[in-house]
Design a protein around this motif. Structure first.
Motif, PDB file in Angstrom:
ATOM      1  N   SER A 160       0.834  -1.196   0.000  1.00 16.56           N
ATOM      2  CA  SER A 160       0.000   0.000   0.000  1.00 16.56           C
ATOM      3  C   SER A 160       0.874   1.254   0.000  1.00 16.56           C
ATOM      4  CB  SER A 160      -0.935   0.004   1.208  1.00 16.56           C
ATOM      5  OG  SER A 160      -0.191   0.091   2.408  1.00 16.56           O
ATOM      6  N   LEU A 161       0.347   2.311  -0.609  1.00 16.61           N
ATOM      7  CA  LEU A 161       1.070   3.571  -0.721  1.00 16.61           C
ATOM      8  C   LEU A 161       0.363   4.649   0.091  1.00 16.61           C
ATOM      9  CD1 LEU A 161       1.755   3.795  -4.561  1.00 16.61           C
ATOM     10  CD2 LEU A 161       3.450   3.336  -2.793  1.00 16.61           C
ATOM     11  N   ARG A 162       1.142   5.518   0.711  1.00 15.93           N
ATOM     12  CA  ARG A 162       0.607   6.697   1.367  1.00 15.93           C
ATOM     13  C   ARG A 162       0.779   7.861   0.395  1.00 15.93           C
ATOM     14  NH1 ARG A 162       0.062   8.185   6.973  1.00 15.93           N
ATOM     15  NH2 ARG A 162       0.148  10.462   7.234  1.00 15.93           N
ATOM     16  N   VAL A 163      -0.330   8.390  -0.079  1.00 18.00           N
ATOM     17  CA  VAL A 163      -0.306   9.466  -1.060  1.00 18.00           C
ATOM     18  C   VAL A 163      -0.594  10.772  -0.333  1.00 18.00           C
ATOM     19  CG1 VAL A 163      -1.195  10.269  -3.278  1.00 18.00           C
ATOM     20  CG2 VAL A 163      -1.195   7.823  -2.748  1.00 18.00           C
ATOM     21  N   GLU A 164       0.307  11.745  -0.483  1.00 19.92           N
ATOM     22  CA  GLU A 164       0.202  12.985   0.273  1.00 19.92           C
ATOM     23  C   GLU A 164      -0.019  14.181  -0.638  1.00 19.92           C
ATOM     24  OE1 GLU A 164       3.818  13.130   2.502  1.00 19.92           O
ATOM     25  OE2 GLU A 164       3.309  11.394   3.749  1.00 19.92           O
ATOM     26  N   LYS A 165      -0.354  15.312  -0.028  1.00 19.84           N
ATOM     27  CA  LYS A 165      -0.601  16.544  -0.763  1.00 19.84           C
ATOM     28  C   LYS A 165       0.575  16.862  -1.695  1.00 19.84           C
ATOM     29  CE  LYS A 165      -1.431  21.494  -0.086  1.00 19.84           C
ATOM     30  NZ  LYS A 165      -1.625  22.578   0.907  1.00 19.84           N
ATOM     31  N   GLY A 166       0.258  17.150  -2.949  1.00 19.14           N
ATOM     32  CA  GLY A 166       1.295  17.453  -3.934  1.00 19.14           C
ATOM     33  C   GLY A 166       1.772  16.242  -4.708  1.00 19.14           C
ATOM     34  N   ASP A 167       1.381  15.020  -4.287  1.00 14.25           N
ATOM     35  CA  ASP A 167       1.792  13.803  -4.989  1.00 14.25           C
ATOM     36  C   ASP A 167       0.982  13.625  -6.270  1.00 14.25           C
ATOM     37  OD1 ASP A 167       3.365  13.420  -2.791  1.00 14.25           O
ATOM     38  OD2 ASP A 167       2.575  11.440  -2.279  1.00 14.25           O
ATOM     39  N   PHE A 168       1.596  12.935  -7.215  1.00  8.92           N
ATOM     40  CA  PHE A 168       0.921  12.589  -8.463  1.00  8.92           C
ATOM     41  C   PHE A 168       1.096  11.096  -8.690  1.00  8.92           C
ATOM     42  CE2 PHE A 168       0.496  12.044 -13.049  1.00  8.92           C
ATOM     43  CZ  PHE A 168      -0.659  12.786 -13.317  1.00  8.92           C
ATOM     44  N   ILE A 169      -0.012  10.420  -8.969  1.00  2.85           N
ATOM     45  CA  ILE A 169      -0.022   8.980  -9.220  1.00  2.85           C
ATOM     46  C   ILE A 169      -0.475   8.728 -10.649  1.00  2.85           C
ATOM     47  CG2 ILE A 169      -1.145   6.787  -8.648  1.00  2.85           C
ATOM     48  CD1 ILE A 169       0.690   7.519  -6.466  1.00  2.85           C
ATOM     49  N   LEU A 170       0.237   7.853 -11.337  1.00  2.00           N
ATOM     50  CA  LEU A 170      -0.182   7.411 -12.661  1.00  2.00           C
ATOM     51  C   LEU A 170      -0.045   5.905 -12.734  1.00  2.00           C
ATOM     52  CD1 LEU A 170      -0.906   7.873 -15.698  1.00  2.00           C
ATOM     53  CD2 LEU A 170       1.555   8.041 -16.122  1.00  2.00           C
ATOM     54  N   ILE A 171      -1.141   5.223 -13.097  1.00  2.00           N
ATOM     55  CA  ILE A 171      -1.110   3.783 -13.347  1.00  2.00           C
ATOM     56  C   ILE A 171      -1.424   3.603 -14.828  1.00  2.00           C
ATOM     57  CG2 ILE A 171      -1.984   1.520 -12.653  1.00  2.00           C
ATOM     58  CD1 ILE A 171      -3.023   2.766 -10.086  1.00  2.00           C
ATOM     59  N   PRO A 172      -0.408   3.390 -15.674  1.00  2.00           N
ATOM     60  CA  PRO A 172      -0.649   3.326 -17.120  1.00  2.00           C
ATOM     61  C   PRO A 172      -1.643   2.270 -17.560  1.00  2.00           C
ATOM     62  CG  PRO A 172       1.689   3.607 -16.671  1.00  2.00           C
ATOM     63  CD  PRO A 172       1.030   3.320 -15.351  1.00  2.00           C
ATOM     64  N   ALA A 173      -1.750   1.171 -16.802  1.00  2.00           N
ATOM     65  CA  ALA A 173      -2.730   0.124 -17.117  1.00  2.00           C
ATOM     66  C   ALA A 173      -3.316  -0.363 -15.796  1.00  2.00           C
ATOM     67  CB  ALA A 173      -2.087  -1.022 -17.884  1.00  2.00           C
ATOM     68  N   ALA A 174      -4.433   0.241 -15.385  1.00  2.00           N
ATOM     69  CA  ALA A 174      -5.011  -0.041 -14.074  1.00  2.00           C
ATOM     70  C   ALA A 174      -5.993  -1.205 -14.139  1.00  2.00           C
ATOM     71  CB  ALA A 174      -5.718   1.198 -13.538  1.00  2.00           C
ATOM     72  N   TYR A 175      -5.974  -2.018 -13.082  1.00  2.00           N
ATOM     73  CA  TYR A 175      -6.933  -3.110 -12.941  1.00  2.00           C
ATOM     74  C   TYR A 175      -7.641  -2.956 -11.590  1.00  2.00           C
ATOM     75  CZ  TYR A 175      -5.093  -5.022 -17.254  1.00  2.00           C
ATOM     76  OH  TYR A 175      -4.740  -5.176 -18.560  1.00  2.00           O
ATOM     77  N   ASP A 176      -7.232  -3.708 -10.576  1.00  2.00           N
ATOM     78  CA  ASP A 176      -7.894  -3.625  -9.284  1.00  2.00           C
ATOM     79  C   ASP A 176      -7.081  -2.769  -8.317  1.00  2.00           C
ATOM     80  OD1 ASP A 176      -9.900  -5.340 -10.151  1.00  2.00           O
ATOM     81  OD2 ASP A 176      -8.726  -7.110  -9.636  1.00  2.00           O
ATOM     82  N   PHE A 177      -7.713  -1.733  -7.764  1.00  2.00           N
ATOM     83  CA  PHE A 177      -7.046  -0.920  -6.757  1.00  2.00           C
ATOM     84  C   PHE A 177      -8.090  -0.270  -5.849  1.00  2.00           C
ATOM     85  CE2 PHE A 177      -7.777   1.784 -10.375  1.00  2.00           C
ATOM     86  CZ  PHE A 177      -8.064   3.045  -9.866  1.00  2.00           C
ATOM     87  N   THR A 178      -7.633   0.146  -4.671  1.00  2.00           N
ATOM     88  CA  THR A 178      -8.525   0.719  -3.658  1.00  2.00           C
ATOM     89  C   THR A 178      -7.892   1.985  -3.107  1.00  2.00           C
ATOM     90  OG1 THR A 178      -9.320  -1.476  -3.012  1.00  2.00           O
ATOM     91  CG2 THR A 178      -9.667   0.312  -1.439  1.00  2.00           C
ATOM     92  N   SER A 179      -8.694   3.027  -2.935  1.00  2.99           N
ATOM     93  CA  SER A 179      -8.238   4.236  -2.241  1.00  2.99           C
ATOM     94  C   SER A 179      -9.113   4.422  -1.013  1.00  2.99           C
ATOM     95  CB  SER A 179      -8.325   5.462  -3.161  1.00  2.99           C
ATOM     96  OG  SER A 179      -9.615   5.599  -3.715  1.00  2.99           O
ATOM     97  N   SER A 180      -8.508   4.899   0.074  1.00  4.93           N
ATOM     98  CA  SER A 180      -9.256   5.025   1.320  1.00  4.93           C
ATOM     99  C   SER A 180      -8.649   6.100   2.197  1.00  4.93           C
ATOM    100  CB  SER A 180      -9.268   3.690   2.076  1.00  4.93           C
ATOM    101  OG  SER A 180      -7.954   3.292   2.421  1.00  4.93           O
ATOM    102  N   SER A 181      -9.428   6.513   3.211  1.00  2.00           N
ATOM    103  CA  SER A 181      -8.928   7.455   4.200  1.00  2.00           C
ATOM    104  C   SER A 181      -7.895   6.757   5.073  1.00  2.00           C
ATOM    105  CB  SER A 181     -10.079   7.972   5.064  1.00  2.00           C
ATOM    106  OG  SER A 181     -10.750   6.889   5.702  1.00  2.00           O
TER     107      SER A 181
END
Length: 300
Positions: free
Chosen positions: A57-78
């Motif tokens: 799992s990744l901790r994504v913070e203010k100012g971060d940019f995420i790119l998944i060129p070929a996305a399948y199953d993923f979850t985002s949460s608080s």
């Protein structure tokens, strides 16, 4: 001088005009199941946990940019508070193109710009293999500035706001790829971040028709054959001649799609001395003879 990354982006023809704003407050979780569509996220405020199948799992913070060129199953949460297990949150549209996760009455503590990238190339899948499976960029001043501009533009109601945001997303996409190079586990971006390996990649892109060998590429990189071979494979994730074949096939498919010459002419333009040799290599790599591939692309 040929710019390999510019060539790849130019062939991909990315369109990041489909996006929406997400606001989150309290505990929430969203699961997504895609069919290989490119997904991107710019975190404008707060912190989010991103879980991609098969990865930590990744901790994504203010100012971060995420790119998944070929996305399948993923979850985002608080992150705080943590959502209850197996509980999914349904986004609620609170304003045009703005969706709320969690309590719609409370002030949001998370704001992000997410979307899907469409690639104009008919051969996007082959090109995407040259990119990392996941790009996570943090602490890059230029990227942070672009994310801040996107945040400011998103809060304003200026004329042509969506057009400006779409252009900002395209620049973010390219800047993220440039910034991710040194941190990518392998692939074209990692190779371009290695001074010696980058020389060989640029030469292959500048002169794809040249009769390259391990020895001639190693000479360009000012390295011994064995050291060059190991360094290239570690950085790019594939052997030099396999990369050259891959790139030639990308170029060939683009030329066939645009109907730029006969099979024999295209064979010469991507470095093959005869149409038959090219046809064998193309069929082995793509799964269809070039003549049939060109016919199917035209029919499609």
């Amino acid at each position: 001088m040929t710019d390999p990354l510019a060539q790849v982006v130019g062939l991909l023809r990315p369109d990041l005009s489909y996006f929406k704003f997400i606001e989150g407050t309290g505990a929430w979780r969203v699961r997504r199941s895609e069919q290989g569509r490119p997904f991107f996220c710019a975190l404008l405020e707060g912190t989010v946990r991103l879980e991609v199948h098969g990865r930590e799992s990744l901790r994504v913070e203010k100012g971060d940019f995420i790119l998944i060129p070929a996305a399948y199953d993923f979850t985002s949460s608080s992150i705080d508070p943590t959502p209850a297990a197996n509980v999914d949150t349904m986004p609620v549209e609170v304003r045009p193109n703005v969706f709320r996760l969690g309590d719609p009455q409370a002030d949001p503590d998370v704001r992000m710009l997410i979307g899907y990238c469409a690639f104009g190339s008919t051969d996007a899948a082959l090109l995407v293999t040259l990119l990392p499976a996941l790009v996570h960029v943090r602490g890059e001043d230029r990227l942070t500035t672009l994310v801040q501009l996107a945040a400011e533009e998103s809060r304003a109601s200026r004329p042509a706001r969506d057009v400006v945001l779409a252009r900002l997303m395209e620049v973010l996409f390219i800047e993220a790829l440039r910034s991710a190079g040194p941190h990518a586990p392998s692939g074209l971006l990692r190779g371009l971040g290695d001074e010696r390996v980058a020389i060989a990649i640029r030469r292959m892109h500048e002169q794809p028709t040249a009769p390259w060998t391990i020895a001639s590429l190693a000479k360009e990189a000012a390295m011994s054959r064995s050291a060059f071979f190991v360094r290239f494979r570690q950085a790019v994730g594939t052997a030099p001649m396999d990369y050259l074949l891959h790139w030639r096939m990308v170029l060939a498919k683009d030329l066939l799609h645009r109907r730029e010459g006969s099979v024999a002419e295209i064979a010469r333009r991507v470095g093959y001395g005869s149409a038959s040799t090219f046809s064998v290599a193309f069929t082995r790599h793509v799964g269809l003879p070039p003549s049939i591939y060109a016919r199917d692309e035209t029919a499609g």
